[in-house]
Design a protein around this motif. Structure first.
Motif: not given
Length: 100
Positions: A15-19, A51-55, A35-43, A23-26
């Motif tokens: 499942v793919t989602t936009d920003p 967290q993602v920027r500090k990786l 299922a698995h999911y791919v989501t976009v993380v932005n500001k 959300k955690h529950d989504h």
């Protein structure tokens, strides 16, 4: 988001989602349905975005690079993918960096 997925067999799907849905529950909803999911993380998600920027992206090898001409300009995309166990988002175990 759960009501949008009612009635769908999601087992072994992605499942793919936009920003808006970062959300955690989504993220937990598809996982709970197999299922698995791919989501976009932005500001819009300040903590997760930080967290993602500090990786350690500089240490992650370049996974893919494309160079193309589109809309009268040159477009270059670089992708890096890494596995991490400490992202604070519904069982997130991988992060993908897309630089355009």
């Amino acid at each position: 988001m759960a009501h949008l997925l009612d009635g769908l067999d999601l087992k072994n799907s992605v499942v793919t989602t936009d920003p808006l849905h970062t959300k955690h529950d989504h993220g937990a909803c598809p996982i709970g349905r197999g299922a698995h999911y791919v989501t976009v993380v932005n500001k819009n998600r300040h903590g997760l975005y930080a967290q993602v920027r500090k990786l350690p992206w500089r240490d992650v090898p370049l996974g893919h690079r494309t160079r193309d001409h589109s809309h009268h300009r040159e477009e270059i995309y670089r992708l890096k993918v890494a596995a991490f166990s400490h992202l604070d988002h519904a069982s997130a175990r991988q992060a993908i960096q897309v630089v355009r």
